[in-house]
Motif scaffolding. Sequence first.
Motif, short mmCIF file in Angstrom:
data_model
loop_
_atom_site.label_atom_id
_atom_site.label_comp_id
_atom_site.label_asym_id
_atom_site.label_seq_id
_atom_site.Cartn_x
_atom_site.Cartn_y
_atom_site.Cartn_z
N MET B 1 0.20 22.94 45.96
CA MET B 1 -0.98 23.78 46.17
C MET B 1 -1.21 24.71 44.98
O MET B 1 -2.32 24.87 44.50
N MET B 2 -0.10 25.29 44.50
CA MET B 2 -0.20 26.22 43.37
C MET B 2 -0.71 25.47 42.13
O MET B 2 -1.56 25.96 41.39
N GLU B 3 -0.16 24.26 41.94
CA GLU B 3 -0.57 23.46 40.78
C GLU B 3 -2.06 23.15 40.84
O GLU B 3 -2.77 23.26 39.85
N LEU B 4 -2.50 22.79 42.06
CA LEU B 4 -3.91 22.41 42.21
C LEU B 4 -4.81 23.61 41.90
O LEU B 4 -5.81 23.49 41.16
N SER B 46 1.22 27.28 31.92
CA SER B 46 1.61 26.21 32.83
C SER B 46 2.53 25.19 32.15
O SER B 46 3.23 24.44 32.82
N MET B 47 2.54 25.17 30.82
CA MET B 47 3.40 24.23 30.12
C MET B 47 4.87 24.58 30.26
O MET B 47 5.76 23.78 29.99
N GLY B 48 5.17 25.82 30.69
CA GLY B 48 6.56 26.20 30.97
C GLY B 48 6.93 25.84 32.40
O GLY B 48 7.97 26.27 32.89
N ARG B 49 6.12 25.05 33.10
CA ARG B 49 6.28 24.65 34.50
C ARG B 49 6.11 25.86 35.42
O ARG B 49 6.51 26.97 35.10
N LEU B 50 5.48 25.64 36.56
CA LEU B 50 5.20 26.74 37.49
C LEU B 50 6.43 26.99 38.36
O LEU B 50 6.93 26.09 39.02
N ARG B 51 6.90 28.23 38.33
CA ARG B 51 8.05 28.59 39.16
C ARG B 51 7.73 29.91 39.84
O ARG B 51 7.12 30.79 39.27
N VAL B 52 8.18 30.05 41.09
CA VAL B 52 7.98 31.32 41.79
C VAL B 52 9.33 32.00 41.94
O VAL B 52 10.32 31.35 42.29
#
Lengths: 547, 114
Positions: B1-4, B46-52
Amino acid sequence: MEWSRHLLIVPVLLPLATGAALLLFDETRRTLKALVNFASTLLLLFVTLALMRIADTVPAHGAALSWSYAVGGWPAPFAIVLVLDRLAALMLVLTSVLALASLTFSMARWHRAGPHFHTLFQFLLMGLGGAFLTGDLFNLFVFFEVVLAASYGLLLHGGGVFRVRSGMHYIAINLAASLLFLIGVSLIYGIAGTLNMADLALRLPSVAPEDRTLLQAGAAILGVAFLVKAGMWPLCFWLPPAYMAAAAPVAAIFAVLSKVGIYVILRLSLLIFGSAAGELTGFGGTVLLLGGMATIAFGAFGVLASQAMGRLAGYSLLVSSGTLLAAVGMGDTAVVSGALYYLVSSTLTIAALFMLIELVERAREPGADLLTVTMAAYGDEVDAEEVEEEEVGVMMPGALAVLGVCFGCLALLLAGLPPLSGFVAKFALLTAMLNLDGLGAPAAVPARTWVLVTLVILSGLAALIAMMRTGIRTFWAPLEVIVPRVRVVEVAPIVLLIGLCLALTVEGGAMIRYTDATARALHVSADYIGGVLQTGTKAGSVKAVTP
Amino acid sequence: MMELTLAIAIGVLAGSGVWLILRPRTYQVVIGLSLLSYAVNLFIFSMGRLRVGAPPVLGAGGAADPAGYADPVPQALVLTAIVIGFATTALFLVVLIASRGLTGSDHVDGREQR
């Protein structure tokens, strides 16, 4: 680390310090500023010459063909490094020679046409030095932005509607290109996980096949950003008006600006997509070759169609860019060597042409001098009388004859006719293109190479026709000859640049030897990589830092 | 969902930005370039990958497990890109105002199309 290693950071630090120091002086103390600037640029020239000697004495075989400098003292892949090799040294020397020439030219009158000329000039040199030396992609972006920010200011130097309008186009195009640069860099980082060019080249063959397309997309987007700067058709429409609008000394130093894009493309395509890249070897070569050919054709038509001399010089720059891009696209060692020789020769020629045009046009329209108008609009302390007074310096005797001879030499250089270095450059290029397997070994020449050869020769013909037409109109046709008021300081840099081209011809053997060594080193990327990645361990900081 | 959500945000910003920089008014071009730079900054991030909930900087105790941390490099890149983008946009605004003053028109070519 011996002291001479620190020379590597000087091309960045020296202009930065000078430019910052010049801000402290008031605008009215222009002579002082000019002298400080001149001294600093001269020092920069000596430093870059020393760097070139160092780069050239590195053993031709062995681990360290490049020489790197860890800026923060951290081992190579983790922090920013500066890397010196023959190519970087060549570009640095070229930059500082052009800087000296255009600065000398500007001291006659142009540096008085607006504020902070000398500071912006030094910052431009700082950005160029950094861009040629850096071994890190993101750091390259930063130095590119330094170059561009300074160039925005310099392009607007002198003011006027035409400059502001083309300056606005130039800034908008370059801002958009910078965004593409960022997208490309971050895509590459997202896939490969590194920004260090040497480390990137090492990691590339091991990229997973499913990620390869994304990596190619990143490299292609990055390439587009550089091609905008290099002026490849169809990304080049901004270039001729912008260079035409710039003040003469600014346009002269801008001649090396478009070569920055070509330098980066040459470096990255051979380092990252060289023979060690596995399936990615030669990525983008065809695009560069075809795009370069289209650029040559477009530039040649532009040269023929130009009425104004400034436009002619701008399109000549496109022809030179196109020839270089096509040569890089072929990727052969001997072709690259010829291309490097051509790069030096054509950059010097076009810079000299930009400066000469300003002087020749003074002969065409006396009184209608844009500069005095803008200076009156701008100047608080510069009034007409003072200008008149200062113009009476050492006047050039026989000005028209000197200008005519310079113009003839430049026509020969642009067209690539003997006896000057333009001929040697094109000869080296064409010989290499037609003998891909080396001299004496008959090889089948593909059709597109024939097209390229034809284009290169025809572009020379176009330059010859355009220059002859302009020369006849300027020097022979006028019934009433107006002798332009030209000062020695203005002619001296042009003569210097033409003299350098002459020296390139006489010492052609030595120069070709250097470019041969450069091209060979570029094709053996392992040596570059080894030179960069070993500095970290040599400094011994890896083991010292971890407790 | 976050990516979208992030992908849609980047797409909308970039699309609006591209449309705006193709417009004839200088002000639209400036806004377009700003929107594009926001899109690019989000893209770099976003290129560092999405992390929470993963910090990018190591704590005092050192790195227990590198997998528990977000990639700090893209975040540093974004910071640099923001600063540079801000400065160049400011410079562009100055040129825009100069052009408006000199030509009396806010068309990018300095005159209206006839």
